[in-house]
Write a protein that holds these residues in place. Structure first.
Motif, PDB file in Angstrom:
ATOM      1  N   THR A   1      -5.801  -6.109  -5.517  1.00  0.00           N
ATOM      2  CA  THR A   1      -6.968  -6.941  -5.208  1.00  0.00           C
ATOM      3  C   THR A   1      -6.760  -8.379  -5.637  1.00  0.00           C
ATOM      4  OG1 THR A   1      -8.450  -5.042  -5.431  1.00  0.00           O
ATOM      5  CG2 THR A   1      -9.445  -7.241  -5.581  1.00  0.00           C
ATOM      6  N   ASN A   2      -6.189  -8.547  -6.817  1.00  0.00           N
ATOM      7  CA  ASN A   2      -5.937  -9.888  -7.350  1.00  0.00           C
ATOM      8  C   ASN A   2      -4.448 -10.199  -7.385  1.00  0.00           C
ATOM      9  OD1 ASN A   2      -8.744 -10.473  -7.948  1.00  0.00           O
ATOM     10  ND2 ASN A   2      -8.550  -8.959  -9.612  1.00  0.00           N
ATOM     11  N   GLY A   3      -3.722  -9.636  -6.460  1.00  0.00           N
ATOM     12  CA  GLY A   3      -2.283  -9.811  -6.440  1.00  0.00           C
ATOM     13  C   GLY A   3      -1.592  -8.662  -7.148  1.00  0.00           C
ATOM     14  N   VAL A   4      -0.354  -8.881  -7.514  1.00  0.00           N
ATOM     15  CA  VAL A   4       0.445  -7.839  -8.166  1.00  0.00           C
ATOM     16  C   VAL A   4      -0.151  -7.493  -9.522  1.00  0.00           C
ATOM     17  CG1 VAL A   4       2.693  -7.353  -9.184  1.00  0.00           C
ATOM     18  CG2 VAL A   4       2.545  -8.479  -6.945  1.00  0.00           C
ATOM     19  N   SER A   5      -0.216  -6.191  -9.819  1.00  0.00           N
ATOM     20  CA  SER A   5      -0.718  -5.725 -11.113  1.00  0.00           C
ATOM     21  C   SER A   5       0.218  -4.646 -11.653  1.00  0.00           C
ATOM     22  CB  SER A   5      -2.142  -5.189 -10.981  1.00  0.00           C
ATOM     23  OG  SER A   5      -2.168  -4.024 -10.162  1.00  0.00           O
ATOM     24  N   GLU A   6      -0.169  -4.021 -12.755  1.00  0.00           N
ATOM     25  CA  GLU A   6       0.675  -3.006 -13.377  1.00  0.00           C
ATOM     26  C   GLU A   6       0.697  -1.748 -12.510  1.00  0.00           C
ATOM     27  OE1 GLU A   6       3.333  -1.887 -16.337  1.00  0.00           O
ATOM     28  OE2 GLU A   6       2.274  -3.794 -16.088  1.00  0.00           O
ATOM     29  N   PRO A   7       1.887  -1.225 -12.167  1.00  0.00           N
ATOM     30  CA  PRO A   7       1.949   0.003 -11.366  1.00  0.00           C
ATOM     31  C   PRO A   7       1.618   1.225 -12.219  1.00  0.00           C
ATOM     32  CG  PRO A   7       4.154  -0.649 -12.005  1.00  0.00           C
ATOM     33  CD  PRO A   7       3.235  -1.744 -12.487  1.00  0.00           C
ATOM     34  N   VAL A   8       1.102   2.252 -11.573  1.00  0.00           N
ATOM     35  CA  VAL A   8       0.825   3.526 -12.225  1.00  0.00           C
ATOM     36  C   VAL A   8       1.757   4.568 -11.615  1.00  0.00           C
ATOM     37  CG1 VAL A   8      -0.878   5.331 -12.684  1.00  0.00           C
ATOM     38  CG2 VAL A   8      -1.577   2.916 -12.627  1.00  0.00           C
ATOM     39  N   TYR A   9       2.491   5.283 -12.470  1.00  0.00           N
ATOM     40  CA  TYR A   9       3.386   6.346 -12.033  1.00  0.00           C
ATOM     41  C   TYR A   9       2.809   7.686 -12.488  1.00  0.00           C
ATOM     42  CZ  TYR A   9       7.095   2.999 -10.804  1.00  0.00           C
ATOM     43  OH  TYR A   9       7.829   1.988 -10.222  1.00  0.00           O
ATOM     44  N   PRO A  10       2.062   8.398 -11.641  1.00  0.00           N
ATOM     45  CA  PRO A  10       1.513   9.698 -12.039  1.00  0.00           C
ATOM     46  C   PRO A  10       2.623  10.722 -12.271  1.00  0.00           C
ATOM     47  CG  PRO A  10       0.439   8.849 -10.057  1.00  0.00           C
ATOM     48  CD  PRO A  10       1.662   8.030 -10.279  1.00  0.00           C
ATOM     49  N   ARG A  11       2.258  11.804 -12.915  1.00  0.00           N
ATOM     50  CA  ARG A  11       3.243  12.824 -13.285  1.00  0.00           C
ATOM     51  C   ARG A  11       3.752  13.604 -12.088  1.00  0.00           C
ATOM     52  NH1 ARG A  11       3.149  18.303 -14.830  1.00  0.00           N
ATOM     53  NH2 ARG A  11       4.682  18.845 -16.441  1.00  0.00           N
TER      54      ARG A  11
END
Length: 566
Positions: free
Chosen positions: A409-419
């Protein structure tokens, strides 16, 4: 939202089976699914879904085509000693001749070119071929059966996009030996395709490029904004081929023009064929870059623009790596016009592959500073601006594809890697809907070493629940689901399955494995085969021997899968 590229791709699904589910411990699961087949189209053994929209319409591919209009009168009977009557072959002989024309002599434009993949549209009740790019053979009056239509995406209006081409036609011209010969040619390379089922549009090519360039649409939103890729320059390999193979070096005719080697279109067909994937090798034809088009309701292009590349070419010149090629592709676009995809830099020894966010400010690398940054790609994005993709990363010494999602939404952010099913499982997304539900294919077998079993999955970002969609089939189901290609906002899933069924050829009944397009509709009353001690007991849990053959042969296409944006 979109799906990933499966690009001709069923070979990698050979290990797909119905192993035990590995849903997150203690998490609730969907109540059940009603299973509906979209049906079949006469003349195509396989159907494979690519997209499902909010109306429950499905678009996809037809493959292993039978009964095509082959010009038997142009064949040399001596090339087919086992065929008693070349003008009236049996069904099995017809199929063998098809394969001969496609795979054995397909590189030679003196032979008839046959389509190997077609598009279909399912309106919720009936399935039909999208055949508007085809044309009739001027000599026979019959359909030429020469045009491929690679369906890749669809929006909520039922507008289907992908890649197709002009039809092939016959001409007479001189060959390399100066002899008069017949050639089966088309005008230009494959290009981006748009269709609403009535109007059929090939995006105009760039006349400054050899063969008018290449292009493909990967996704389209409900405002008729489409994204994909288009050629921006002749590749060095194509230029070398054209100048050294298609033109006789130094030879000129009486008017000072370069002497052609065969017709130019016949020569370019050879270049395309050798990189088409039909012979196992697939490579870009030209220098290609992510592209954006805006269409009107009849398929006319109103606007178009390049979207850029997430590499700094000037900075790259400072390192010690020799760059062979840059390329970018926009795989999906949401209702806000935000697109995601991939940027690539090919160097000696490998390729850097970066997930890319395409905005009005240009192309932005999505995983800067991440160890997986140069080996990842973004597949899809929903209208909540959640992008999903995967990273290729080594875990316990093995290369795994690990799903990630990111709020852009506000550009690149922290990625989430689910299990996922377990901590080192490979799982690859195909599409995401506006509720944060992701579908795709993933390993549900934790065995270390060797090829693991895979299954179609549904993952919910909000609850962190992942489920094996095969566990929702009834006990006597004839299907095995090997991939989930797309999901709409009603939670309906377009799934790819295998069905073992009888097929009649030359009056003989044989058991074959066929790829089928299924719609999984949430339904709490639907029958679901119960499990005992976490073991799947439904009929067909073991992989059928015939399945091992079919999963290695269909190369449907690929590239993407997505769900429309409102």
């Amino acid at each position: 939202m979109r799906k990933s590229k499966v690009s001709l791709v069923v070979a990698t699904l050979i290990g797909s089976t119905l192993a035990a589910t590995a849903a997150v411990s203690g998490a609730s699961e969907p109540a059940g699914y009603r299973i509906t087949s979209v049906g079949e189209v006469t003349g195509a053994l396989h159907t494979s879904p690519r997209a499902i929209n909010n109306s429950g319409q499905v678009a996809g591919q037809l493959a292993d085509l039978r009964g095509q209009n082959i010009r038997f009168d142009l064949l040399d009977p001596e090339d087919f000693p086992s065929v008693e009557d070349i003008l009236n072959p049996t069904e099995r002989q017809h199929r063998a001749i098809r394969d001969y024309l496609t795979f054995t002599v397909g590189v030679d434009a003196k032979f008839q070119n046959l389509a190997f993949e077609l598009g279909y549209f399912f309106d919720g009740t009936n399935i039909s071929e999208l055949d508007g790019f085809e044309a009739n053979d001027a000599e026979t009056g019959q359909r030429s059966d020469s045009v491929n239509f690679r369906v890749i995406g669809m929006n909520n209006h039922g507008t289907v996009v992908g890649q197709s081409s002009e039809p092939y036609y016959w001409i007479e011209d001189t060959d390399n030996q100066g002899e008069l010969a017949r050639f089966h040619i088309r005008d230009g390379f494959p290009r981006a395709a748009w269709s609403d089922g009535v109007n059929y549009t090939l995006v105009p090519g760039d006349e400054s490029l050899i063969g008018n360039g290449t292009s493909s649409i990967m996704a389209i939103n409900d405002s008729n904004v489409a994204v994909g890729f288009a050629a921006v320059a002749n590749g060095s390999s194509l230029t070398t081929f054209f100048e050294n193979v298609c033109i006789r070096d130094g030879d000129e005719d009486e008017e000072g023009n370069p002497v052609k080697v065969n017709p130019i279109a016949a020569c370019l067909h050879r270049y395309w064929y050798e990189r088409s994937g039909l012979t196992g090798a697939s490579a870009p034809l030209m220098e290609e870059e992510a592209y954006r088009w805006v269409f009107d309701d009849q398929g006319n292009v109103l606007e178009q623009a390049r979207l850029g590349l997430a590499f700094d070419k000037e900075a790259d010149e400072e390192d010690d790596l020799d760059t062979f090629r840059y390329r970018s592709v926009a795989n999906d676009v949401n209702a806000h016009g935000i697109a995601v995809g991939v940027s690539q830099r090919q160097v000696a020894g490998g390729t850097f592959t970066r997930p890319t966010l395409f905005t009005e400010d240009g192309a932005v690398e999505m995983l800067p500073g991440n160890n997986s940054s140069n080996n990842s790609l973004a597949i899809a994005i929903n209208d909540a601006n959640i992008a999903v993709g995967f990273s290729n990363t080594f875990i316990n010494g093995a290369l795994r594809r690990r799903l990630f999602y990111m709020d852009v939404t506000n550009g690149v952010s922290e990625p989430v890697y689910p299990r996922g099913f377990f901590s080192d499982s490979s799982w690859q997304p195909r599409g995401i809907n506006n509720l944060g539900q992701i579908v795709g294919t993933g390993e549900n077998d934790a065995t270390q070493g060797g090829q693991r079993r895979s299954t179609a999955f549904l993952y919910d970002i909000n609850t962190d629940i992942i489920v094996d969609l095969n566990t929702y089939l009834p006990c006597n189901s004839e299907y095995q689901i090997i991939d989930a290609m797309d999901i709409n906002d009603a939670g309906e899933i377009a799934a790819l399955a295998v069905e073992i069924s009888d097929f009649i050829e030359d009056g003989e009944v044989q058991e074959v494995a066929r790829l089928r397009s299924l719609i999984l509709t949430p339904d709490s009353a639907a029958e679901r085969c119960q499990q005992e001690d976490d073991q799947l007991t439904r009929k067909g849990a073991a992989i059928h021997p015939i399945l091992l053959g079919v999963l290695s042969l269909v190369a449907v296409i690929s590239i993407r899968r997505r769900k429309p944006k409102a």
